[in-house]
Design a protein around this motif. Sequence first.
Motif, PDB file in Angstrom:
ATOM      1  N   GLY A 280     -49.368 -24.828  68.848  1.00 26.40           N
ATOM      2  CA  GLY A 280     -49.971 -24.678  70.163  1.00 26.40           C
ATOM      3  C   GLY A 280     -48.915 -24.091  71.093  1.00 26.40           C
ATOM      4  N   PRO A 281     -48.537 -24.831  72.130  1.00 27.46           N
ATOM      5  CA  PRO A 281     -47.509 -24.313  73.045  1.00 27.46           C
ATOM      6  C   PRO A 281     -46.130 -24.192  72.407  1.00 27.46           C
ATOM      7  CG  PRO A 281     -48.031 -26.607  73.559  1.00 27.46           C
ATOM      8  CD  PRO A 281     -49.048 -26.149  72.556  1.00 27.46           C
TER       9      PRO A 281
ATOM     10  N   ALA B 114     -43.301 -30.850  62.050  1.00 22.81           N
ATOM     11  CA  ALA B 114     -42.569 -29.768  62.717  1.00 22.81           C
ATOM     12  C   ALA B 114     -43.419 -29.154  63.829  1.00 22.81           C
ATOM     13  CB  ALA B 114     -42.169 -28.700  61.705  1.00 22.81           C
ATOM     14  N   VAL B 115     -44.688 -28.926  63.554  1.00 19.77           N
ATOM     15  CA  VAL B 115     -45.583 -28.362  64.568  1.00 19.77           C
ATOM     16  C   VAL B 115     -45.711 -29.302  65.761  1.00 19.77           C
ATOM     17  CG1 VAL B 115     -47.991 -27.758  65.038  1.00 19.77           C
ATOM     18  CG2 VAL B 115     -46.872 -26.924  62.947  1.00 19.77           C
ATOM     19  N   ALA B 116     -45.932 -30.578  65.495  1.00 17.31           N
ATOM     20  CA  ALA B 116     -46.062 -31.551  66.580  1.00 17.31           C
ATOM     21  C   ALA B 116     -44.788 -31.626  67.415  1.00 17.31           C
ATOM     22  CB  ALA B 116     -46.398 -32.923  65.999  1.00 17.31           C
TER      23      ALA B 116
ATOM     24  N   ASP C  49     -44.471 -28.440  69.589  1.00 21.21           N
ATOM     25  CA  ASP C  49     -45.442 -28.520  70.686  1.00 21.21           C
ATOM     26  C   ASP C  49     -44.986 -29.505  71.755  1.00 21.21           C
ATOM     27  OD1 ASP C  49     -47.122 -26.624  69.605  1.00 21.21           O
ATOM     28  OD2 ASP C  49     -48.526 -28.066  68.726  1.00 21.21           O
ATOM     29  N   ALA C  50     -44.432 -30.624  71.344  1.00 23.61           N
ATOM     30  CA  ALA C  50     -43.960 -31.619  72.310  1.00 23.61           C
ATOM     31  C   ALA C  50     -42.778 -31.084  73.113  1.00 23.61           C
ATOM     32  CB  ALA C  50     -43.568 -32.903  71.578  1.00 23.61           C
ATOM     33  N   LEU C  51     -41.869 -30.383  72.465  1.00 21.83           N
ATOM     34  CA  LEU C  51     -40.696 -29.851  73.158  1.00 21.83           C
ATOM     35  C   LEU C  51     -41.078 -28.752  74.148  1.00 21.83           C
ATOM     36  CD1 LEU C  51     -38.228 -29.669  70.145  1.00 21.83           C
ATOM     37  CD2 LEU C  51     -38.071 -31.226  72.095  1.00 21.83           C
ATOM     38  N   ALA C  52     -42.147 -28.039  73.847  1.00 22.37           N
ATOM     39  CA  ALA C  52     -42.575 -26.956  74.732  1.00 22.37           C
ATOM     40  C   ALA C  52     -43.058 -27.464  76.080  1.00 22.37           C
ATOM     41  CB  ALA C  52     -43.685 -26.145  74.059  1.00 22.37           C
TER      42      ALA C  52
ATOM     43  N   THR D 288     -34.731 -36.936  68.200  1.00 25.85           N
ATOM     44  CA  THR D 288     -33.478 -36.541  67.552  1.00 25.85           C
ATOM     45  C   THR D 288     -32.979 -35.211  68.104  1.00 25.85           C
ATOM     46  OG1 THR D 288     -33.973 -37.733  65.510  1.00 25.85           O
ATOM     47  CG2 THR D 288     -32.400 -35.913  65.355  1.00 25.85           C
ATOM     48  N   ILE D 289     -33.870 -34.245  68.238  1.00 22.79           N
ATOM     49  CA  ILE D 289     -33.481 -32.938  68.775  1.00 22.79           C
ATOM     50  C   ILE D 289     -32.967 -33.075  70.197  1.00 22.79           C
ATOM     51  CG2 ILE D 289     -34.384 -30.691  69.503  1.00 22.79           C
ATOM     52  CD1 ILE D 289     -36.292 -30.868  67.063  1.00 22.79           C
ATOM     53  N   LEU D 290     -33.651 -33.848  71.017  1.00 24.21           N
ATOM     54  CA  LEU D 290     -33.218 -34.021  72.401  1.00 24.21           C
ATOM     55  C   LEU D 290     -31.872 -34.740  72.477  1.00 24.21           C
ATOM     56  CD1 LEU D 290     -36.652 -34.984  73.984  1.00 24.21           C
ATOM     57  CD2 LEU D 290     -35.422 -32.808  74.229  1.00 24.21           C
TER      58      LEU D 290
END
Length: 396
Positions: A130-131, A95-97, A100-103, A63-65
């Motif tokens: 994480g990242p 939200a954390v996942a 991290d995926a977007l990073a 959704t963000i992308l």
Amino acid sequence: MTGATFTEVRAMRHFRHLDRPTLDRLFFHPPQPFGHSDARERLAMALGATLYVPATRHDLTSTILRRAGEGVTSMVLDLEDAVADDEVEDGLRNAVATLDALALRDEPPMMLFVRVRTPDGVDRLTAMLGPGHSVLTGFVLPKFGATSGRAFLEAVAAASGRIGRHLYAMPVIESAAVVHRETRDDELRAIALLLAEHRDRILAVRIGATDMCATFGIRRDRDLTIYDVRVVVDVIADIVNHLGRTDGTGFVITGPVWEYFADHERMFRPMLRATPFEEQDAVVFRQQLVSRDLDGLLREIALDRANGIQGKTVIHPSHVAAVHALSAVTHEEFHDATDILDRDTGGVSASGYGNKMNERRPHRTWAEQTLVRASVFGVTNKGVTFVDLLTALVDR
């Protein structure tokens, strides 16, 4: 500290989803890139339409992308009002996942914030990341008050030190202490002092008009703007007075949410004049905007700007184009601003457009802010109107 030590692989830019021929047709000066390392005031102006989305959404990353590809440049992952009490933990993990995926991608898709419920939510989210810390812009702080706010701001400062990245805070002013007339001035003065202690961390102050209305059991109708609800507009005026001053003590203040986005039976006449659309051969397009309740939104955005407010909270992607179309600086505004700033000796002169007087000292702050807005939203070509921008941005 403004986060100047951090850089992005590629900066963000408004209207980057438009092709080059369209940009050349619309803009005299195209929008310039912006990113986390920019000055706080410029980054705040670049917020534009800040889209809220529940942090529990199962397809949050995609959704963000997708929204970034449609022109959204700031988004809030909401763990507060948009999430049921028994789903907060799931939303936090999601939200954390997502962060991290977007990073792991080559570029930050947009400015990303998380709206937490408590100061502990700031600590927990950053500890779990994480990242994803590299794409987190900051936190939205709900129900912000002079007493509750300190713990929130200290949590953001501590989290910033923990992850080694300057995190911003956006407090939401919406509490009963601000709404109630007998406590408002004292509360706003105390909030102003608290925010001043953390000035470099405050990106913008947001207005929670829905909670303000709830204090009186009001839900405004879609035929009205928030400026028609007197008990709330009085609060907004006092927030701008205390927190929006341009003497170095104030902050960028963003506009409250527009709640409507679907067809309905109209009680009053539409709030969009027909003439600008007739001149652009866009009468059918005007009808589409009215049917989507965007005429009220456009009116409210104009009133936001008239009252010293920049940007807006939005809860539907169809609202983004309206906010951004009215954020672009017109050719006339740009030339007035540059004329005003050309000399600092004071005096008055006629606008190059021959329709107003430009007073160099009283209008100087307006001109400076206009050029900041021009740098992130661009300057339109002479003769290009908000109708032209909307027709390019809205899916017709």
